[in-house]
Design a protein around this motif. Structure first.
Motif, PDB file in Angstrom:
ATOM      1  N   GLU A   1       0.839  -1.214   0.000  1.00  0.00           N
ATOM      2  CA  GLU A   1       0.000   0.000   0.000  1.00  0.00           C
ATOM      3  C   GLU A   1       0.873   1.264   0.000  1.00  0.00           C
ATOM      4  OE1 GLU A   1      -2.509  -0.448   3.383  1.00  0.00           O
ATOM      5  OE2 GLU A   1      -3.896  -1.831   2.358  1.00  0.00           O
ATOM      6  N   ASN A   2       1.954   1.203   0.805  1.00  0.00           N
ATOM      7  CA  ASN A   2       2.866   2.363   0.855  1.00  0.00           C
ATOM      8  C   ASN A   2       3.536   2.602  -0.507  1.00  0.00           C
ATOM      9  OD1 ASN A   2       2.338   2.893   3.526  1.00  0.00           O
ATOM     10  ND2 ASN A   2       4.034   1.627   4.311  1.00  0.00           N
ATOM     11  N   LYS A   3       3.907   1.477  -1.151  1.00  0.00           N
ATOM     12  CA  LYS A   3       4.557   1.592  -2.456  1.00  0.00           C
ATOM     13  C   LYS A   3       3.628   2.230  -3.482  1.00  0.00           C
ATOM     14  CE  LYS A   3       7.035  -1.181  -5.839  1.00  0.00           C
ATOM     15  NZ  LYS A   3       7.486  -2.548  -6.217  1.00  0.00           N
ATOM     16  N   LYS A   4       2.340   1.789  -3.429  1.00  0.00           N
ATOM     17  CA  LYS A   4       1.350   2.349  -4.357  1.00  0.00           C
ATOM     18  C   LYS A   4       1.153   3.843  -4.101  1.00  0.00           C
ATOM     19  CE  LYS A   4      -1.307  -1.895  -5.196  1.00  0.00           C
ATOM     20  NZ  LYS A   4      -2.607  -2.565  -5.008  1.00  0.00           N
ATOM     21  N   ALA A   5       1.149   4.212  -2.804  1.00  0.00           N
ATOM     22  CA  ALA A   5       0.941   5.624  -2.454  1.00  0.00           C
ATOM     23  C   ALA A   5       2.103   6.481  -2.978  1.00  0.00           C
ATOM     24  CB  ALA A   5       0.807   5.778  -0.937  1.00  0.00           C
ATOM     25  N   ILE A   6       3.352   5.936  -2.815  1.00  0.00           N
ATOM     26  CA  ILE A   6       4.540   6.682  -3.273  1.00  0.00           C
ATOM     27  C   ILE A   6       4.519   6.838  -4.790  1.00  0.00           C
ATOM     28  CG2 ILE A   6       7.058   6.543  -3.490  1.00  0.00           C
ATOM     29  CD1 ILE A   6       7.037   5.164  -0.712  1.00  0.00           C
ATOM     30  N   LEU A   7       4.186   5.736  -5.485  1.00  0.00           N
ATOM     31  CA  LEU A   7       4.130   5.802  -6.952  1.00  0.00           C
ATOM     32  C   LEU A   7       3.055   6.769  -7.425  1.00  0.00           C
ATOM     33  CD1 LEU A   7       4.606   2.017  -7.852  1.00  0.00           C
ATOM     34  CD2 LEU A   7       6.209   3.888  -8.277  1.00  0.00           C
ATOM     35  N   GLY A   8       1.949   6.823  -6.674  1.00  0.00           N
ATOM     36  CA  GLY A   8       0.880   7.750  -7.057  1.00  0.00           C
ATOM     37  C   GLY A   8       1.330   9.193  -6.948  1.00  0.00           C
ATOM     38  N   ARG A   9       2.001   9.455  -5.790  1.00  0.00           N
ATOM     39  CA  ARG A   9       2.492  10.831  -5.611  1.00  0.00           C
ATOM     40  C   ARG A   9       3.550  11.179  -6.670  1.00  0.00           C
ATOM     41  NH1 ARG A   9       1.967   9.437  -0.062  1.00  0.00           N
ATOM     42  NH2 ARG A   9       4.174   8.842   0.060  1.00  0.00           N
ATOM     43  N   TYR A  10       4.430  10.198  -6.968  1.00  0.00           N
ATOM     44  CA  TYR A  10       5.466  10.414  -7.983  1.00  0.00           C
ATOM     45  C   TYR A  10       4.853  10.687  -9.355  1.00  0.00           C
ATOM     46  CZ  TYR A  10       9.496   9.479 -10.967  1.00  0.00           C
ATOM     47  OH  TYR A  10      10.483   9.579 -11.906  1.00  0.00           O
ATOM     48  N   GLY A  11       3.749   9.928  -9.613  1.00  0.00           N
ATOM     49  CA  GLY A  11       3.063  10.124 -10.887  1.00  0.00           C
ATOM     50  C   GLY A  11       2.478  11.518 -11.016  1.00  0.00           C
ATOM     51  N   ILE A  12       1.926  11.996  -9.846  1.00  0.00           N
ATOM     52  CA  ILE A  12       1.346  13.347  -9.863  1.00  0.00           C
ATOM     53  C   ILE A  12       2.435  14.391 -10.143  1.00  0.00           C
ATOM     54  CG2 ILE A  12       0.244  15.098  -8.416  1.00  0.00           C
ATOM     55  CD1 ILE A  12      -1.230  12.754  -7.001  1.00  0.00           C
ATOM     56  N   ILE A  13       3.609  14.203  -9.470  1.00  0.00           N
ATOM     57  CA  ILE A  13       4.714  15.168  -9.649  1.00  0.00           C
ATOM     58  C   ILE A  13       5.210  15.160 -11.094  1.00  0.00           C
ATOM     59  CG2 ILE A  13       7.118  15.670  -9.003  1.00  0.00           C
ATOM     60  CD1 ILE A  13       6.390  14.580  -6.184  1.00  0.00           C
ATOM     61  N   VAL A  14       5.377  13.908 -11.632  1.00  0.00           N
ATOM     62  CA  VAL A  14       5.847  13.797 -13.014  1.00  0.00           C
ATOM     63  C   VAL A  14       4.867  14.442 -13.980  1.00  0.00           C
ATOM     64  CG1 VAL A  14       6.357  12.174 -14.871  1.00  0.00           C
ATOM     65  CG2 VAL A  14       7.274  11.760 -12.588  1.00  0.00           C
ATOM     66  N   SER A  15       3.564  14.164 -13.742  1.00  0.00           N
ATOM     67  CA  SER A  15       2.529  14.745 -14.609  1.00  0.00           C
ATOM     68  C   SER A  15       2.567  16.263 -14.548  1.00  0.00           C
ATOM     69  CB  SER A  15       1.143  14.231 -14.193  1.00  0.00           C
ATOM     70  OG  SER A  15       1.072  12.833 -14.326  1.00  0.00           O
ATOM     71  N   PHE A  16       2.771  16.793 -13.310  1.00  0.00           N
ATOM     72  CA  PHE A  16       2.837  18.245 -13.145  1.00  0.00           C
ATOM     73  C   PHE A  16       4.046  18.837 -13.887  1.00  0.00           C
ATOM     74  CE2 PHE A  16       4.447  21.929 -10.787  1.00  0.00           C
ATOM     75  CZ  PHE A  16       3.343  22.780 -10.887  1.00  0.00           C
ATOM     76  N   LEU A  17       5.186  18.131 -13.735  1.00  0.00           N
ATOM     77  CA  LEU A  17       6.396  18.620 -14.418  1.00  0.00           C
ATOM     78  C   LEU A  17       6.248  18.583 -15.932  1.00  0.00           C
ATOM     79  CD1 LEU A  17       9.199  17.009 -12.190  1.00  0.00           C
ATOM     80  CD2 LEU A  17       8.570  19.429 -12.320  1.00  0.00           C
ATOM     81  N   LEU A  18       5.634  17.481 -16.425  1.00  0.00           N
ATOM     82  CA  LEU A  18       5.398  17.386 -17.869  1.00  0.00           C
ATOM     83  C   LEU A  18       4.482  18.502 -18.353  1.00  0.00           C
ATOM     84  CD1 LEU A  18       5.017  13.522 -18.337  1.00  0.00           C
ATOM     85  CD2 LEU A  18       6.851  14.963 -19.250  1.00  0.00           C
ATOM     86  N   LEU A  19       3.433  18.748 -17.565  1.00  0.00           N
ATOM     87  CA  LEU A  19       2.490  19.806 -17.934  1.00  0.00           C
ATOM     88  C   LEU A  19       3.179  21.164 -17.920  1.00  0.00           C
ATOM     89  CD1 LEU A  19      -0.417  20.654 -18.596  1.00  0.00           C
ATOM     90  CD2 LEU A  19      -0.846  20.809 -16.127  1.00  0.00           C
ATOM     91  N   PHE A  20       4.027  21.377 -16.891  1.00  0.00           N
ATOM     92  CA  PHE A  20       4.746  22.644 -16.772  1.00  0.00           C
ATOM     93  C   PHE A  20       5.725  22.817 -17.944  1.00  0.00           C
ATOM     94  CE2 PHE A  20       8.233  25.266 -15.011  1.00  0.00           C
ATOM     95  CZ  PHE A  20       7.501  26.408 -14.699  1.00  0.00           C
ATOM     96  N   GLY A  21       6.408  21.718 -18.267  1.00  0.00           N
ATOM     97  CA  GLY A  21       7.351  21.780 -19.388  1.00  0.00           C
ATOM     98  C   GLY A  21       6.643  22.076 -20.692  1.00  0.00           C
ATOM     99  N   MET A  22       5.468  21.456 -20.896  1.00  0.00           N
ATOM    100  CA  MET A  22       4.706  21.699 -22.117  1.00  0.00           C
ATOM    101  C   MET A  22       4.248  23.152 -22.187  1.00  0.00           C
ATOM    102  SD  MET A  22       2.508  18.160 -22.379  1.00  0.00           S
ATOM    103  CE  MET A  22       1.588  18.725 -23.800  1.00  0.00           C
TER     104      MET A  22
END
Length: 733
Positions: free
Chosen positions: A7-28
């Motif tokens: 569960e902790n691993k899934k939570a970390i990956l979810g947060r990482y996904g949000i950060i990556v998505s935000f960075l991608l959006l910001f870069g775009m």
């Protein structure tokens, strides 16, 4: 435990996904914004601003203007880089405190090197430049604060620090001065390069070589510089300047192509001989102007050419291109043309005779006069040969009237047959009628043909022929009948390689019959041996030629002075050189022989000595010649010391005066005391510069000295009243 870890691993990956998505959006978004700016008007604006700050496009690379040389490689004209010196007070690294620290030392150094401004003036110039920059900066900040989109003109961007343009050597030196010894982005030093024309031989052949405009980019203004400007100037290149790591660097885009070098036919030694000989006679006769040209007979190459005019200060300098442009009636040098045409047409033979009497002959109510007519001497009959030798106008007039009175066109066609009416262009550019002979024709509607034109033409009047045409004609006689056009530009050279070579243009392969040529040649030798040119006769070689003395028309008559000339060739038996000398308005009794002829002789003998190799037998010592050196006038004490050191005998001075003239009497040097009276101008002619200046300044005069050698003239006559403090001019040679 395992479930909780998943569960902790899934939570970390979810947060990482949000950060990556935000960075991608910001870069775009950044990419989108950059693209929108890049392809919008605002993008173009900022690109232009950036380029202005870091790139300066399309700057011209000046090509090197080609050099002009003598035939043996001596430089007559060359280009050297000069630099205009500016300071950019907007240089990004310039600091006020550093500038103020060194401005005093910098100003003192500049004043010492370039004294047209004082140290204080240099200091004020530099400080005012910085103050102007501060004022402009305040204006820019004020405009930004108010939101005013207005560009401020930066007058302090480039301030000229030195008035004169300087050489590369001087540029290297000022880069060692305080403050300027920093990098250019800190010192603001800008050296703008330009090409300038330099003459290593000074004014030698100045009018022929010509001049360029002050702005060298405009090219040649006269002479060879103008005639061959398109070849000399080269092709401009293109460069840009880019700021890299705070430094401006030149980037060459299109290389400049340097101009061609021109090798002329001129010989520096003969040119110097020609100028000196002509100048000396002009000064002696106080003439208005003169020209002298010497060319190689076989090749047509002009070896020396001098055109000297009297300037407003009384000195003589290269002025108008008289050799090509002086349009005057030639006078008696034209008689050779008359006799050649008549001999060729079979009108006369050399021994035919004509009655001249006392030298007066009336035709159509106008008098033809010989130079001796006032003496009342009855010369009876003269042959054609004798008429040439004594330069008889009456003989010439009667020759043309005998053969052409009823058909004057035939006479002018004979001149055409020689080639003297051809329109020609020269290496020295001219305008209009200048440089082209103007010989009348019976049906000419512009130049009126009168009832007396024919006889007057026969002895050189009612026609205008520039000196270069007379030279070309006589050279045709010397050259076996082949008339070639004299020329100056010989070879075009690029990067040391000959690109093109010029040769003389043949104007006429045969100006007359061989029999006529031989007869004319003998007559021209007779002029020098027995006639009006006897003073030109040389002890070293035979000369053939003809004198000329023509009145100058002006004010509706012929009371405007004389044009005296001599044209001929030497050595007469194997001509190597042809020479023309003309002098306009000499003072005293006008004489083509004594005035122009003596210049010819001087040029001919000096040229012959320099260009002829003799055998040992030919140059053996003549025991009659004085072999002792000439001693200058002046201090006898100093002269006697030198003579003693060289074991030369000298007499004792019989005067208490130490100032003497010195002569050698075949046994020893004899001093003769100079009279030096109070309040009178001393005689310094014959002295060296040191003695002359000392004696004159001791008398209370100021001295203006020109030349080197010994004094040949002084502006105040010896023994004239002395006014202390005035300036006396002395000339040394």
């Amino acid at each position: 435990m395992g479930k909780k870890a998943d569960e902790n691993k899934k939570a970390i990956l979810g947060r990482y996904g949000i950060i990556v998505s935000f960075l991608l959006l910001f870069g775009m978004m950044i990419i989108f914004s950059a693209g929108r700016i890049a392809f919008s008007a605002e993008g173009r604006k900022w690109r232009e601003v950036g380029e202005k700050e870091t790139i300066i496009k399309d700057r011209i690379i000046l090509p090197k203007r080609g050099n002009i040389y003598t035939y043996d490689g001596k430089l007559l004209a060359t280009s050297e880089p000069l630099f205009s010196i500016y300071m950019d007070f907007w240089a990004e690294g310039m600091q006020k405190d550093t500038l103020m620290k060194y401005v005093g030392d910098l100003s003192a150094a500049l004043s010492k090197k370039f004294p047209d401004r004082t140290a204080t003036q240099y200091r004020n110039l530099i400080i005012n430049g910085w103050k102007l920059r501060e004022k402009e900066q305040q204006q820019i900040e004020e405009n930004n604060r108010r939101g005013i989109d207005k560009r401020v003109t930066l007058k302090s961007r480039y301030v000229r620090i030195l008035r004169p343009d300087i050489s590369y050597v001087d540029l290297k030196e000022i880069r060692t001065y305080p403050f300027l010894n920093q990098r250019s982005n800190r010192s603001g030093l800008i050296a703008e390069e330009k090409n300038a024309r330099k003459r290593p031989f000074g004014n030698l052949a100045n009018r022929t070589v010509g001049n360029v405009y002050k702005d060298l980019a405009k090219g040649g203004a006269s002479g060879l510089e103008m005639k061959y400007d398109s070849l000399l100037r080269g092709v401009e290149g293109v460069k840009s300047r880019q700021k890299i790591q705070g430094r401006w660097t030149d980037i060459e885009e299109v290389a400049a192509k340097d101009g061609y070098d021109i090798i002329t036919t001129l010989d520096a030694d003969i040119q110097d001989i020609t100028e000196r000989a002509l100048r000396a006679k002009l000064e002696e006769t106080s003439a208005e102007s003169g020209t002298a040209i010497i060319m190689e007979t076989k090749t047509g190459e002009i070896k020396g050419i001098a055109n000297l005019d009297r300037m407003s200060n009384g000195n003589y300098a290269e002025g108008n291109p008289n050799a090509f442009s002086y349009m005057n009636e030639p006078g008696s040098t034209f008689k050779t043309v008359t006799v050649m045409v008549a001999l060729d047409d079979g009108i006369v033979a050399p021994t035919d005779s004509f009655h001249v009497g006392n030298g007066l002959y009336q035709y159509n109510r106008r008098w033809v006069r010989d130079h001796y007519w006032r003496r009342g001497q009855d010369r009876g009959y003269l042959t054609v040969i004798e008429g040439m030798e004594i330069s008889s106008n009456v003989v010439m007039a009667k020759i043309v009237l005998k053969g052409y009175e009823k058909n004057p066109e035939k006479f002018v066609k004979g001149i055409d047959r020689i080639g003297l009416r051809k329109s020609l262009t020269w290496d020295v550019p001219l305008n209009g009628i200048e440089g082209t002979s103007s010989i009348r024709y019976p049906d000419d509607k512009i130049n009126y043909w009168s009832k007396t034109t024919l006889p007057w033409m026969s002895y050189g009047y009612e026609s205008k022929v520039p000196p270069i045409y007379i030279l070309m004609f006589y050279n045709g006689i010397a050259n076996g009948g082949k008339m070639i056009k004299p020329f100056i530009a010989k070879t075009l050279v690029k990067d040391g390689k000959v690109e093109q070579e010029y040769r003389a243009e043949v104007i006429n392969e045969k100006i007359c019959k061989d029999s006529t040529l031989a007869q004319i040649h003998r007559m021209l030798q007779g002029v020098v041996e027995n006639g009006t040119g006897k003073v030109v006769k040389s002890d070293f070689f035979d000369i053939a030629g003809k004198t000329g003395t023509a009145q100058i028309a002006g004010g509706g008559g012929y009371n405007n002075g004389y044009f005296v000339s001599f044209c001929g060739y030497f050595p007469a038996d194997n001509p190597q050189y042809t020479c023309f000398v003309g002098i306009r308005k000499p003072q005293g009794s006008p004489s083509g022989g004594l005035q122009a002829g003596m210049v010819f002789k001087n040029i001919a003998e000096q040229t012959f000595v320099r260009r002829t190799r003799q055998t040992v037998e030919e140059v053996r010592i003549d025991s009659a010649l004085q072999k002792m050196p000439v001693v200058k006038n002046g201090s006898w004490e100093n002269n006697q010391a030198v003579l003693s050191m060289m074991d030369f005998k000298s007499a004792m001075s019989d005067s208490a005066s130490d100032w003497v003239t010195v002569k050698y009497d075949s046994v020893l040097y004899q001093p003769e005391a100079l009279t030096i009276a109070r309040n009178t101008v001393p005689r310094v002619i014959g002295m060296g510069a040191r003695d002359a200046v000392y004696l004159l300044e001791k008398s209370g005069l100021r001295v203006n000295l020109t030349g080197s050698g010994k004094v040949v003239s002084q502006s105040f006559a010896p023994q004239s009243k002395l006014v202390k403090g005035t300036t006396i001019s002395i000339t040394l040679r």
